[in-house]
Every structure is written in structure tokens, then in C-alpha cells.
Write a protein that holds these residues in place. Structure first.
Motif, PDB file in Angstrom:
ATOM      1  N   GLY A  44      17.335 -53.747   2.836  1.00  0.00           N
ATOM      2  CA  GLY A  44      18.618 -53.435   3.458  1.00  0.00           C
ATOM      3  C   GLY A  44      19.796 -53.716   2.548  1.00  0.00           C
ATOM      4  N   HIS A  45      19.704 -54.779   1.742  1.00  0.00           N
ATOM      5  CA  HIS A  45      20.772 -55.056   0.774  1.00  0.00           C
ATOM      6  C   HIS A  45      20.872 -53.933  -0.262  1.00  0.00           C
ATOM      7  CE1 HIS A  45      20.461 -58.971   2.623  1.00  0.00           C
ATOM      8  NE2 HIS A  45      21.475 -59.428   1.912  1.00  0.00           N
ATOM      9  N   VAL A  46      19.695 -53.479  -0.731  1.00  0.00           N
ATOM     10  CA  VAL A  46      19.690 -52.420  -1.734  1.00  0.00           C
ATOM     11  C   VAL A  46      20.202 -51.108  -1.146  1.00  0.00           C
ATOM     12  CG1 VAL A  46      18.206 -51.099  -3.298  1.00  0.00           C
ATOM     13  CG2 VAL A  46      17.795 -53.546  -2.958  1.00  0.00           C
ATOM     14  N   ALA A  47      19.911 -50.878   0.144  1.00  0.00           N
ATOM     15  CA  ALA A  47      20.319 -49.623   0.784  1.00  0.00           C
ATOM     16  C   ALA A  47      21.826 -49.451   0.804  1.00  0.00           C
ATOM     17  CB  ALA A  47      19.774 -49.569   2.213  1.00  0.00           C
ATOM     18  N   LEU A  48      22.550 -50.555   0.735  1.00  0.00           N
ATOM     19  CA  LEU A  48      24.013 -50.454   0.772  1.00  0.00           C
ATOM     20  C   LEU A  48      24.531 -49.696  -0.448  1.00  0.00           C
ATOM     21  CD1 LEU A  48      26.453 -51.240   2.454  1.00  0.00           C
ATOM     22  CD2 LEU A  48      26.600 -53.363   1.133  1.00  0.00           C
ATOM     23  N   THR A  49      23.830 -49.821  -1.577  1.00  0.00           N
ATOM     24  CA  THR A  49      24.220 -49.050  -2.749  1.00  0.00           C
ATOM     25  C   THR A  49      24.058 -47.559  -2.496  1.00  0.00           C
ATOM     26  OG1 THR A  49      23.663 -50.843  -4.273  1.00  0.00           O
ATOM     27  CG2 THR A  49      23.706 -48.611  -5.171  1.00  0.00           C
ATOM     28  N   GLY A  50      22.985 -47.176  -1.811  1.00  0.00           N
ATOM     29  CA  GLY A  50      22.796 -45.777  -1.461  1.00  0.00           C
ATOM     30  C   GLY A  50      23.876 -45.259  -0.540  1.00  0.00           C
ATOM     31  N   VAL A  51      24.279 -46.083   0.427  1.00  0.00           N
ATOM     32  CA  VAL A  51      25.373 -45.682   1.316  1.00  0.00           C
ATOM     33  C   VAL A  51      26.660 -45.480   0.518  1.00  0.00           C
ATOM     34  CG1 VAL A  51      26.801 -46.416   3.268  1.00  0.00           C
ATOM     35  CG2 VAL A  51      24.330 -46.808   3.308  1.00  0.00           C
ATOM     36  N   GLY A  52      26.934 -46.400  -0.427  1.00  0.00           N
ATOM     37  CA  GLY A  52      28.124 -46.265  -1.252  1.00  0.00           C
ATOM     38  C   GLY A  52      28.086 -45.017  -2.113  1.00  0.00           C
ATOM     39  N   MET A  99      23.898 -55.144  -2.813  1.00  0.00           N
ATOM     40  CA  MET A  99      24.988 -55.305  -1.846  1.00  0.00           C
ATOM     41  C   MET A  99      26.350 -55.245  -2.533  1.00  0.00           C
ATOM     42  SD  MET A  99      25.537 -58.229   1.047  1.00  0.00           S
ATOM     43  CE  MET A  99      24.422 -57.379   2.156  1.00  0.00           C
ATOM     44  N   ALA A 100      26.477 -55.927  -3.653  1.00  0.00           N
ATOM     45  CA  ALA A 100      27.757 -55.906  -4.364  1.00  0.00           C
ATOM     46  C   ALA A 100      28.082 -54.508  -4.873  1.00  0.00           C
ATOM     47  CB  ALA A 100      27.719 -56.895  -5.529  1.00  0.00           C
ATOM     48  N   GLY A 101      27.082 -53.827  -5.417  1.00  0.00           N
ATOM     49  CA  GLY A 101      27.323 -52.476  -5.896  1.00  0.00           C
ATOM     50  C   GLY A 101      27.691 -51.528  -4.772  1.00  0.00           C
ATOM     51  N   GLY A 102      27.075 -51.699  -3.615  1.00  0.00           N
ATOM     52  CA  GLY A 102      27.429 -50.855  -2.477  1.00  0.00           C
ATOM     53  C   GLY A 102      28.862 -51.039  -2.040  1.00  0.00           C
ATOM     54  N   GLU A 118      31.301 -50.899   8.168  1.00  0.00           N
ATOM     55  CA  GLU A 118      30.838 -51.759   9.261  1.00  0.00           C
ATOM     56  C   GLU A 118      29.774 -51.065  10.102  1.00  0.00           C
ATOM     57  OE1 GLU A 118      31.584 -54.893  10.393  1.00  0.00           O
ATOM     58  OE2 GLU A 118      32.627 -55.287   8.509  1.00  0.00           O
ATOM     59  N   SER A 119      29.911 -49.764  10.288  1.00  0.00           N
ATOM     60  CA  SER A 119      28.942 -49.051  11.116  1.00  0.00           C
ATOM     61  C   SER A 119      27.556 -49.044  10.472  1.00  0.00           C
ATOM     62  CB  SER A 119      29.418 -47.610  11.341  1.00  0.00           C
ATOM     63  OG  SER A 119      29.416 -46.869  10.124  1.00  0.00           O
ATOM     64  N   TYR A 120      27.487 -49.125   9.156  1.00  0.00           N
ATOM     65  CA  TYR A 120      26.186 -49.184   8.491  1.00  0.00           C
ATOM     66  C   TYR A 120      25.680 -50.614   8.360  1.00  0.00           C
ATOM     67  CZ  TYR A 120      26.540 -44.256   7.302  1.00  0.00           C
ATOM     68  OH  TYR A 120      26.622 -42.875   7.374  1.00  0.00           O
ATOM     69  N   LEU A 121      26.564 -51.556   8.300  1.00  0.00           N
ATOM     70  CA  LEU A 121      26.144 -52.949   8.193  1.00  0.00           C
ATOM     71  C   LEU A 121      25.604 -53.482   9.523  1.00  0.00           C
ATOM     72  CD1 LEU A 121      28.980 -54.517   5.985  1.00  0.00           C
ATOM     73  CD2 LEU A 121      26.615 -54.016   5.316  1.00  0.00           C
ATOM     74  N   TRP A 122      26.262 -53.144  10.632  1.00  0.00           N
ATOM     75  CA  TRP A 122      25.890 -53.690  11.938  1.00  0.00           C
ATOM     76  C   TRP A 122      25.362 -52.636  12.902  1.00  0.00           C
ATOM     77  CZ3 TRP A 122      25.656 -58.734  11.777  1.00  0.00           C
ATOM     78  CH2 TRP A 122      26.490 -59.435  10.904  1.00  0.00           C
ATOM     79  N   GLY A 123      25.366 -51.389  12.490  1.00  0.00           N
ATOM     80  CA  GLY A 123      24.858 -50.338  13.357  1.00  0.00           C
ATOM     81  C   GLY A 123      25.954 -49.758  14.232  1.00  0.00           C
ATOM     82  N   SER A 124      25.866 -48.473  14.468  1.00  0.00           N
ATOM     83  CA  SER A 124      26.804 -47.789  15.356  1.00  0.00           C
ATOM     84  C   SER A 124      26.067 -46.598  15.953  1.00  0.00           C
ATOM     85  CB  SER A 124      28.062 -47.348  14.591  1.00  0.00           C
ATOM     86  OG  SER A 124      28.969 -46.693  15.446  1.00  0.00           O
ATOM     87  N   ILE A 125      25.192 -46.898  16.881  1.00  0.00           N
ATOM     88  CA  ILE A 125      24.284 -45.882  17.407  1.00  0.00           C
ATOM     89  C   ILE A 125      25.023 -44.821  18.208  1.00  0.00           C
ATOM     90  CG2 ILE A 125      23.761 -47.107  19.548  1.00  0.00           C
ATOM     91  CD1 ILE A 125      20.856 -46.194  19.188  1.00  0.00           C
ATOM     92  N   LEU A 126      26.168 -45.170  18.772  1.00  0.00           N
ATOM     93  CA  LEU A 126      26.911 -44.203  19.581  1.00  0.00           C
ATOM     94  C   LEU A 126      27.571 -43.131  18.728  1.00  0.00           C
ATOM     95  CD1 LEU A 126      28.544 -46.571  22.225  1.00  0.00           C
ATOM     96  CD2 LEU A 126      26.380 -45.325  22.351  1.00  0.00           C
ATOM     97  N   THR A 127      27.612 -43.317  17.412  1.00  0.00           N
ATOM     98  CA  THR A 127      28.214 -42.325  16.527  1.00  0.00           C
ATOM     99  C   THR A 127      27.158 -41.502  15.785  1.00  0.00           C
ATOM    100  OG1 THR A 127      28.372 -43.916  14.703  1.00  0.00           O
ATOM    101  CG2 THR A 127      30.252 -43.773  16.210  1.00  0.00           C
ATOM    102  N   GLY A 194      21.751 -51.599  12.078  1.00  0.00           N
ATOM    103  CA  GLY A 194      22.516 -52.019  10.908  1.00  0.00           C
ATOM    104  C   GLY A 194      21.631 -52.571   9.809  1.00  0.00           C
ATOM    105  N   LEU A 195      22.127 -52.486   8.574  1.00  0.00           N
ATOM    106  CA  LEU A 195      21.359 -52.940   7.420  1.00  0.00           C
ATOM    107  C   LEU A 195      21.146 -54.447   7.417  1.00  0.00           C
ATOM    108  CD1 LEU A 195      23.020 -50.727   4.652  1.00  0.00           C
ATOM    109  CD2 LEU A 195      20.774 -50.420   5.724  1.00  0.00           C
ATOM    110  N   LEU A 196      22.049 -55.200   8.013  1.00  0.00           N
ATOM    111  CA  LEU A 196      21.925 -56.654   8.018  1.00  0.00           C
ATOM    112  C   LEU A 196      20.948 -57.162   9.068  1.00  0.00           C
ATOM    113  CD1 LEU A 196      25.650 -57.742   7.495  1.00  0.00           C
ATOM    114  CD2 LEU A 196      23.842 -57.461   5.782  1.00  0.00           C
ATOM    115  N   LEU A 197      20.614 -56.332  10.044  1.00  0.00           N
ATOM    116  CA  LEU A 197      19.731 -56.761  11.132  1.00  0.00           C
ATOM    117  C   LEU A 197      18.445 -55.950  11.210  1.00  0.00           C
ATOM    118  CD1 LEU A 197      22.364 -57.267  13.986  1.00  0.00           C
ATOM    119  CD2 LEU A 197      21.312 -59.024  12.562  1.00  0.00           C
ATOM    120  N   VAL A 198      18.237 -55.033  10.291  1.00  0.00           N
ATOM    121  CA  VAL A 198      17.077 -54.155  10.389  1.00  0.00           C
ATOM    122  C   VAL A 198      15.769 -54.936  10.272  1.00  0.00           C
ATOM    123  CG1 VAL A 198      17.130 -53.636   7.922  1.00  0.00           C
ATOM    124  CG2 VAL A 198      16.042 -52.044   9.496  1.00  0.00           C
ATOM    125  N   SER A 199      15.762 -55.992   9.464  1.00  0.00           N
ATOM    126  CA  SER A 199      14.539 -56.773   9.306  1.00  0.00           C
ATOM    127  C   SER A 199      14.127 -57.442  10.611  1.00  0.00           C
ATOM    128  CB  SER A 199      14.735 -57.840   8.218  1.00  0.00           C
ATOM    129  OG  SER A 199      13.548 -58.567   8.006  1.00  0.00           O
TER     130      SER A 199
END
Length: 345
Positions: A44-52, A99-102, A118-127, A194-199
Motif C-alpha cells: 500500500g505504501h508503494v501504491a501511493l507512487t502509482g497514484v501520484g 510513500m514519500a515519492g507518491g 485523502e480519498s486514496y489513503l483512507w478510501g472513498s467508496i461513495l465516489t 484506503g491504502l493505509l487500511l487495506v492490509s
């Protein structure tokens, strides 16, 4: 209650939650089996770079996260397979660098603000958009097909790599495949929890199922059930109470774990009592026993053989019951344990 299912965005939210509830425990059970419960957190930390990268190049963040996560998961598996002492340091640099690169890539993009991140870090299923739902559905289908179709092979590798290698299984390929499936699962679940809670959604349902089940197949089925129920309940609760979906789903999963743990204690005591009763059950005797016959003259000491002889040395089948070797004949021994196997020789 019915009004909750009428909006299109809620229908997409429930479908996404259903897919994630099935997918995350399906992969998580193998990670728990091989004691890599926190692997999803690192991916999930690495995925943040992909989102960025998705924000920076105006591409779909989910597809970019899939690409980066797969590469990161392969690197993680190769580092783990080497097993050297610097592996942990290399993985830590990979996680925090991702995470830093993202964050830096997101800040360099002009089309993404803090709310989007924030929507990718904590999730935003309604969007979740129709396009996001299509991507999530396709990726979830691949993950479920691989984890279910290769269940025996993946279980063997996670249980004992050396044994699996001796039996001829391609251990390296299966390990890499499992790492890739974990990476895909992270990208599937990041819009829901979210990426921080997916595990947590990959591990907690499995841990809850292990409290009540005793086989791998039963644990897998129970974990998927817990994941689906908590994901759907979390979406409904977040809608009714105006709460974030990701933390709500994770808290419900933890409550399910606590409930299963409370139920498991008395069940374990009950199984222990049944096991003890089975070990000290009704007594059996496999020697020749006299039939209730008032004309019987009784048996001498030599009559306690498996020949069924009467007191005068002649065979009397009406007065005795034969007990062949290895056959148990019930006797009224008042519940005491008696094993006379070997006496009837």
C-alpha cells in the motif's frame, strides 16, 4: 432502508464493497499462512507512487497503481527469497520511498489536491465511478480465479517451501504469483478502505475465521464470508451515520474478530470435554463371555479362551459367546476401562 440502494453511487459502492470483501481475504489467507500479514501494508505504501504518477500524467490512478504495485511486489519477493540480513532495510526503504515519492508526485500535479489524496489513503467508496467499478471487477475476477484455481499449490508453498520444492512445484513462480496477486488486491481495495487500511481487510477476517475453523478450506470460506459481511455493513453504516467507509469497515472487522474470539473459548472447552470422554469411553472386553443360561455350569480358568469351551472341555456354543481376536464384545463393567486384547489367545 430501501432508499439506500436507489442512488447509482450507492449501488456502485455496494458492488465495490462486495468485490473487495471477497478478494482481500482470498489473498490474505495465504499471507497469514506464511506469516507475512503486513505485506499488504507495505504494498500500500508503494501504491501511493502509482497514484501520484496517475495524477501527474493524467492517467487512471488505479492502473498506474497496479503497475507500480506489481513491480514493487516482485522486488519485495526477490528480497525476501534472498533472506539476507539487509533485506529488512531494503524493504523499509522501498516502503517509505514509495510513500514519500507518491506525496511528491501528487504535489507536482496541478489536478489533484489534498482531498483527492485523502480519498486514496483512507478510501472513498461513495465516489467510485463506473470506470473504477469496471477496473475493480476485472482485477477481482483475476485474483479470485488464481487464488481458487491454485489453492492446493499455493497452500503447499505457504506451508513448507522445501517440501513443495521436493514435490516438483515451481516454488519461485508461485511465490512471485502470490506477490503479484497481493499487489493487485491492494489496488482493488484502495478505493474502498484506503491504502493505509487495506492490509487490515486482508488479515483481520482471516484471523477472525481462524478462531472457529480447523481446516484451511473452512477458514478460507469463513474469512471470505466475514469480509463480505463487514464490507457491506460498513458501507451501509457509513452512509447512514455519515462516516468514512474505510475505517468503518475495518472497525466492524475487528469487532467480528472479538466476537469470534469470545465464542471460540467455550467451544474449545466443549471439544476438550468430548475428546476426554472419547479417550475414557465405555469399556470393551474381547474375551469369551457366558450367555445368560440357567443350565450353564460356568467356566473354568481354561475357559477364558477364545474357543468357547464349557467346563467339561466340550464345545458348547449355546453357553458361550466367541470373541475372535481384534473383535470387541461389550461387557457390563460399570463404565470402567478394561482392555483384555491379547488374553484370548
Amino acid at each position: 432502508m430501501i432508499e439506500m440502494f436507489q442512488p447509482d453511487f450507492m449501488q456502485r459502492a455496494f458492488l465495490a464493497a462486495l468485490l473487495v470483501g471477497i478478494t482481500a481475504p482470498s489473498v490474505g489467507i495465504y499471507l497469514v499462512q506464511r506469516r507475512q500479514a503486513l505485506m499488504g501494508d507495505g504494498i500500500g505504501h508503494v501504491a501511493l507512487t502509482g497514484v501520484g504518477l496517475g495524477f501527474l500524467f493524467q492517467a487512471n490512478p488505479i492502473w498506474m497503481a497496479v503497475l507500480v504495485c506489481v513491480l514493487g511486489a516482485i522486488v519485495m519477493e526477490l528480497v525476501r527469497a534472498r533472506g539476507n540480513q539487509r533485506g529488512d532495510i531494503a524493504l523499509a526503504m522501498l516502503f517509505y520511498g514509495g510513500m514519500a515519492g507518491g506525496k511528491l508526485l501528487v504535489s507536482m500535479s496541478s489536478q489533484a489536491g489534498s482531498g483527492s489524496l485523502e480519498s486514496y489513503l483512507w478510501g472513498s467508496i461513495l465516489t467510485v465511478s463506473p470506470g473504477d467499478l469496471a477496473v475493480i471487477g476485472g482485477l477481482a475476477a483475476v485474483v479470485v480465479a488464481v487464488t481458487a484455481g491454485l489453492r492446493r499449490q499455493l497452500f503447499a508453498v505457504c506451508q513448507d517451501e522445501e517440501f513443495a520444492r521436493v514435490t516438483g512445484l515451481p516454488v519461485r513462480v508461485l511465490n512471485l504469483l502470490l506477490a503479484v496477486m497481493a499487489a493487485v488486491t491492494v489496488t482493488v481495495a484502495m478505493r474502498v478502505v484506503g491504502l493505509l487500511l487495506v492490509s487490515a481487510l486482508m488479515v483481520v477476517p482471516v484471523a477472525a475465521a481462524q478462531q472457529l475453523t480447523r481446516s484451511f478450506a473452512a477458514t478460507q470460506a469463513a474469512a471470505v464470508s466475514v469480509g463480505v459481511v463487514t464490507a457491506l455493513l460498513g458501507v451501509g453504516t457509513s452512509y447512514e451515520a455519515d462516516l468514512p467507509s474505510g475505517p468503518t469497515i475495518v472497525i466492524l472487522a475487528i469487532l467480528a474478530f472479538a466476537l469470534f474470539s469470545a465464542i471460540a473459548a467455550p467451544l474449545a472447552k466443549r471439544r476438550h470435554r468430548h475428546r476426554a470422554a472419547a479417550e475414557h469411553g465405555p469399556a470393551v472386553c474381547d474375551v469369551a463371555l457366558p450367555v445368560q443360561n440357567p443350565n450353564a455350569q460356568g467356566l473354568s480358568a481354561q475357559g477364558l479362551s477364545a474357543q468357547g469351551l464349557s467346563a467339561d472341555g466340550k464345545e458348547n456354543a449355546a453357553d458361550t459367546t466367541r470373541a475372535t481376536a481384534g473383535t470387541a464384545v461389550k461387557a457390563p463393567l460399570s463404565g470402567e476401562t478394561l482392555s483384555s486384547r491379547g488374553l484370548a489367545q
